[in-house]
Scaffold this active site. Sequence first.
Site, PDB file in Angstrom:
ATOM      1  N   SER A   1       0.831  -1.210   0.000  1.00  0.00           N
ATOM      2  CA  SER A   1       0.000   0.000   0.000  1.00  0.00           C
ATOM      3  C   SER A   1       0.868   1.263   0.000  1.00  0.00           C
ATOM      4  CB  SER A   1      -0.890   0.017   1.250  1.00  0.00           C
ATOM      5  OG  SER A   1      -1.860  -0.998   1.153  1.00  0.00           O
TER       6      SER A   1
ATOM      7  N   THR B   1       1.894  -9.739 -11.442  1.00  0.00           N
ATOM      8  CA  THR B   1       0.932 -10.456 -12.288  1.00  0.00           C
ATOM      9  C   THR B   1       1.556 -10.728 -13.655  1.00  0.00           C
ATOM     10  OG1 THR B   1      -0.951  -9.485 -11.169  1.00  0.00           O
ATOM     11  CG2 THR B   1      -1.341 -10.265 -13.408  1.00  0.00           C
TER      12      THR B   1
ATOM     13  N   ARG C   1     -34.316 -25.234  -8.194  1.00  0.00           N
ATOM     14  CA  ARG C   1     -34.176 -26.034  -6.977  1.00  0.00           C
ATOM     15  C   ARG C   1     -35.447 -25.937  -6.127  1.00  0.00           C
ATOM     16  NH1 ARG C   1     -31.553 -30.085  -4.158  1.00  0.00           N
ATOM     17  NH2 ARG C   1     -31.723 -29.624  -1.933  1.00  0.00           N
TER      18      ARG C   1
ATOM     19  N   GLN D   1     -39.190 -15.719   0.458  1.00  0.00           N
ATOM     20  CA  GLN D   1     -38.828 -14.303   0.588  1.00  0.00           C
ATOM     21  C   GLN D   1     -37.371 -14.093   1.006  1.00  0.00           C
ATOM     22  OE1 GLN D   1     -41.872 -12.449   2.975  1.00  0.00           O
ATOM     23  NE2 GLN D   1     -43.313 -12.441   1.289  1.00  0.00           N
TER      24      GLN D   1
ATOM     25  N   GLN E   1     -24.386 -19.197  -0.672  1.00  0.00           N
ATOM     26  CA  GLN E   1     -25.441 -19.474   0.322  1.00  0.00           C
ATOM     27  C   GLN E   1     -26.715 -19.993  -0.361  1.00  0.00           C
ATOM     28  OE1 GLN E   1     -24.591 -19.336   3.389  1.00  0.00           O
ATOM     29  NE2 GLN E   1     -26.548 -19.807   4.349  1.00  0.00           N
TER      30      GLN E   1
ATOM     31  N   GLU F   1      -4.302  -3.760  -6.906  1.00  0.00           N
ATOM     32  CA  GLU F   1      -4.437  -2.403  -7.466  1.00  0.00           C
ATOM     33  C   GLU F   1      -4.975  -1.418  -6.415  1.00  0.00           C
ATOM     34  OE1 GLU F   1      -5.264  -1.876 -11.514  1.00  0.00           O
ATOM     35  OE2 GLU F   1      -4.620  -3.890 -12.078  1.00  0.00           O
TER      36      GLU F   1
ATOM     37  N   THR G   1      -5.877  -1.740  -2.011  1.00  0.00           N
ATOM     38  CA  THR G   1      -6.910  -2.378  -1.180  1.00  0.00           C
ATOM     39  C   THR G   1      -8.138  -1.471  -1.044  1.00  0.00           C
ATOM     40  OG1 THR G   1      -5.994  -1.354   0.788  1.00  0.00           O
ATOM     41  CG2 THR G   1      -5.139  -3.550   0.227  1.00  0.00           C
ATOM     42  N   SER G   2      -9.211  -2.034  -0.514  1.00  0.00           N
ATOM     43  CA  SER G   2     -10.408  -1.205  -0.289  1.00  0.00           C
ATOM     44  C   SER G   2     -10.087  -0.063   0.683  1.00  0.00           C
ATOM     45  CB  SER G   2     -11.543  -2.060   0.284  1.00  0.00           C
ATOM     46  OG  SER G   2     -11.954  -2.997  -0.693  1.00  0.00           O
TER      47      SER G   2
HETATM   48  N1  CAA Z   1      -2.405  10.616 -10.476  1.00  0.00           N
HETATM   49  C1  CAA Z   1      -1.329  11.431 -10.627  1.00  0.00           C
HETATM   50  N2  CAA Z   1      -0.499  11.755  -9.599  1.00  0.00           N
HETATM   51  C2  CAA Z   1      -0.789  11.231  -8.390  1.00  0.00           C
HETATM   52  C3  CAA Z   1      -1.885  10.383  -8.165  1.00  0.00           C
HETATM   53  C4  CAA Z   1      -2.717  10.086  -9.272  1.00  0.00           C
HETATM   54  N3  CAA Z   1      -3.772   9.283  -9.151  1.00  0.00           N
HETATM   55  N4  CAA Z   1      -1.913  10.025  -6.861  1.00  0.00           N
HETATM   56  C5  CAA Z   1      -0.877  10.635  -6.286  1.00  0.00           C
HETATM   57  N5  CAA Z   1      -0.202  11.361  -7.199  1.00  0.00           N
HETATM   58  C6  CAA Z   1       0.989  12.208  -6.984  1.00  0.00           C
HETATM   59  C7  CAA Z   1       0.668  13.264  -5.926  1.00  0.00           C
HETATM   60  O1  CAA Z   1       0.087  14.419  -6.514  1.00  0.00           O
HETATM   61  C8  CAA Z   1       2.044  13.537  -5.382  1.00  0.00           C
HETATM   62  O2  CAA Z   1       2.739  14.372  -6.284  1.00  0.00           O
HETATM   63  P1  CAA Z   1       3.499  15.702  -5.820  1.00  0.00           P
HETATM   64  O3  CAA Z   1       4.593  15.239  -4.905  1.00  0.00           O
HETATM   65  O4  CAA Z   1       4.008  16.293  -7.076  1.00  0.00           O
HETATM   66  O5  CAA Z   1       2.481  16.514  -5.115  1.00  0.00           O
HETATM   67  C9  CAA Z   1       2.721  12.186  -5.405  1.00  0.00           C
HETATM   68  O6  CAA Z   1       2.012  11.428  -6.384  1.00  0.00           O
HETATM   69  C10 CAA Z   1       2.697  11.467  -4.078  1.00  0.00           C
HETATM   70  O7  CAA Z   1       1.327  11.307  -3.704  1.00  0.00           O
HETATM   71  P2  CAA Z   1       0.895  11.159  -2.203  1.00  0.00           P
HETATM   72  O8  CAA Z   1       1.616  12.201  -1.386  1.00  0.00           O
HETATM   73  O9  CAA Z   1      -0.586  11.142  -2.157  1.00  0.00           O
HETATM   74  O10 CAA Z   1       1.536   9.733  -1.843  1.00  0.00           O
HETATM   75  P3  CAA Z   1       1.255   8.840  -0.548  1.00  0.00           P
HETATM   76  O11 CAA Z   1       2.483   8.061  -0.340  1.00  0.00           O
HETATM   77  O12 CAA Z   1       0.720   9.647   0.571  1.00  0.00           O
HETATM   78  O13 CAA Z   1       0.014   7.910  -0.960  1.00  0.00           O
HETATM   79  C11 CAA Z   1      -1.155   6.207  -2.125  1.00  0.00           C
HETATM   80  C12 CAA Z   1      -0.174   7.374  -2.164  1.00  0.00           C
HETATM   81  C13 CAA Z   1      -2.482   6.727  -2.655  1.00  0.00           C
HETATM   82  C14 CAA Z   1      -1.353   5.566  -0.804  1.00  0.00           C
HETATM   83  C15 CAA Z   1      -0.499   5.248  -3.122  1.00  0.00           C
HETATM   84  O14 CAA Z   1       0.756   4.805  -2.602  1.00  0.00           O
HETATM   85  C16 CAA Z   1      -1.341   4.047  -3.480  1.00  0.00           C
HETATM   86  O15 CAA Z   1      -2.227   4.140  -4.319  1.00  0.00           O
HETATM   87  N6  CAA Z   1      -1.030   2.903  -2.868  1.00  0.00           N
HETATM   88  C17 CAA Z   1      -1.580   1.631  -3.311  1.00  0.00           C
HETATM   89  C18 CAA Z   1      -0.622   0.996  -4.263  1.00  0.00           C
HETATM   90  C19 CAA Z   1      -1.303   0.063  -5.196  1.00  0.00           C
HETATM   91  O16 CAA Z   1      -2.414   0.286  -5.654  1.00  0.00           O
HETATM   92  N7  CAA Z   1      -0.588  -0.989  -5.561  1.00  0.00           N
HETATM   93  C20 CAA Z   1      -1.090  -1.893  -6.510  1.00  0.00           C
HETATM   94  C21 CAA Z   1       0.033  -2.650  -7.119  1.00  0.00           C
HETATM   95  S1  CAA Z   1      -0.231  -3.042  -8.796  1.00  0.00           S
HETATM   96  C22 CAA Z   1      -1.183  -4.407  -8.809  1.00  0.00           C
HETATM   97  O17 CAA Z   1      -1.794  -4.802  -7.865  1.00  0.00           O
HETATM   98  C23 CAA Z   1      -1.246  -5.013 -10.163  1.00  0.00           C
HETATM   99  C24 CAA Z   1      -1.773  -6.380 -10.226  1.00  0.00           C
HETATM  100  O18 CAA Z   1      -1.245  -7.310  -9.655  1.00  0.00           O
HETATM  101  C25 CAA Z   1      -2.915  -6.658 -11.078  1.00  0.00           C
END
Ligand code: CAA
Length: 387
Positions: A132, A160, A270, A281, A342, A369, A371-372
């Site tokens: 995360s 993936t 069923r 219901q 269920q 991608e 978590t919730s």
């Molecule tokens: N679009 C563009 N820029 C973005 C953005 C977005 N959606 N979200 C953040 N940013 C930018 C911010 O504006 C910031 O930029 P500046 O420094 O220029 O202001 C920078 O990114 C840092 O952002 P935050 O300060 O908000 O960063 P954070 O560390 O506080 O939090 C988070 C970010 C939202 C928690 C992020 O880390 C996140 O989404 N985490 C989850 C990661 C994830 O989804 N992983 C999935 C892995 S891939 C996967 O699962 C693929 C698979 O197997 C199918």
Amino acid sequence: MHFELTEDQQMIQAAAREFAQKEIAPIAAELDESGEFPLETIRQAGQLGFMGIEVPETYGGAELDSIGFVLMMEEISAADAAHGTIISVNNSLYNNGILQYGTEEQKQKFLVPVASGDAIAAYGLTEPQSGSDAVNMRTRAVRSADGSHYTINGKKSWITSGPVADFILLFAVTDPDAGARGISAFLLETDQEGFSRGKTEPKLGIRASATCEVELNDYQCPAENLLGNEGEGFKIAMGILDAGRIGIAAQAVGIARAAYEASLDYARDRKAFGTPIGGFQMIQSKIADMKIRIEAARLLTLRAAWNKTRAAAAGLRNTTEASSAKLFASETAMFVTHAAVQIHGGMGYSREMPLERYFRDAKITEIYEGTSEIQRLVIARQETGLR
Ligand code: CAA
């Protein structure tokens, strides 16, 4: 405002439904059991254009819109969520990034083979210590003194399609003192020295979508394979996830729909106490809740897809729309598959029917991608402007 699909959208929906039901649904249970990567059907999907839905034809894609992408994703995932995962990663986590940030040379080399279905792609963000908290990555890319290449070292986990990928879009730290602004994006070829794959992860669901750890040991990445500018990588990673989360939302809707349709059939057929159980219901209440949640999830997903192009044209982010769709659709998939098991009673728990597979497959949509919990954090930050 209107809810009709265009001719192109109806066409891709029908083509995806036919392919998914004819070629994928019959092998889904077997693939779930064996955990084998479905290379053959993935190649066929590529030939149908499903690996590059939004990519222009000149780069090997189908040149359709984001709505077409989610319609295709729902159909594929209703037959088998593992296929949905592989296809979504190629389309949204990979193609989108290169389309937006790639040079012409990068598009020719890294996009064309993937969009046309000849090659498989992966997205390398997560690391053993940073899921995360994606900024907290340790994989390091150091530029050579003459600027010609980067030496990359580190480990990425939960990748993936990692076991079979030809290319990987990988994020690494280029400036350790700059936090999120010190991360860069690279396009890697997996057949190069310095790239290795770990063991395939044994998973609860989407078992045919192969996942593994990958390791970089002095991987030499030519400077021309840097995607975007140095330091832009985190923004690229997050922007791509805004697209990817729409794909996962559509996948969740597909899983939920399959479970719902099976439940409707079962509730009609069923009998208990001399009457079809759908007449009771307590079953009707479940059916109604399943139906409206799926419809709401689908509408949120379509809205996020529709807004993606609009937001991009206006230079805006589609973050809230994508996270809302992903959050609601994934929780809907869990709700619906739980209710479906269920309704089916003992048969829902049996591996002879697909309900328990839907239930296991649904769970990942609440985890990958983002978590919730992360989707809620993202939505609330966007809404309040606070962090
Ligand atoms: N679009 C563009 N820029 C973005 C953005 C977005 N959606 N979200 C953040 N940013 C930018 C911010 O504006 C910031 O930029 P500046 O420094 O220029 O202001 C920078 O990114 C840092 O952002 P935050 O300060 O908000 O960063 P954070 O560390 O506080 O939090 C988070 C970010 C939202 C928690 C992020 O880390 C996140 O989404 N985490 C989850 C990661 C994830 O989804 N992983 C999935 C892995 S891939 C996967 O699962 C693929 C698979 O197997 C199918």
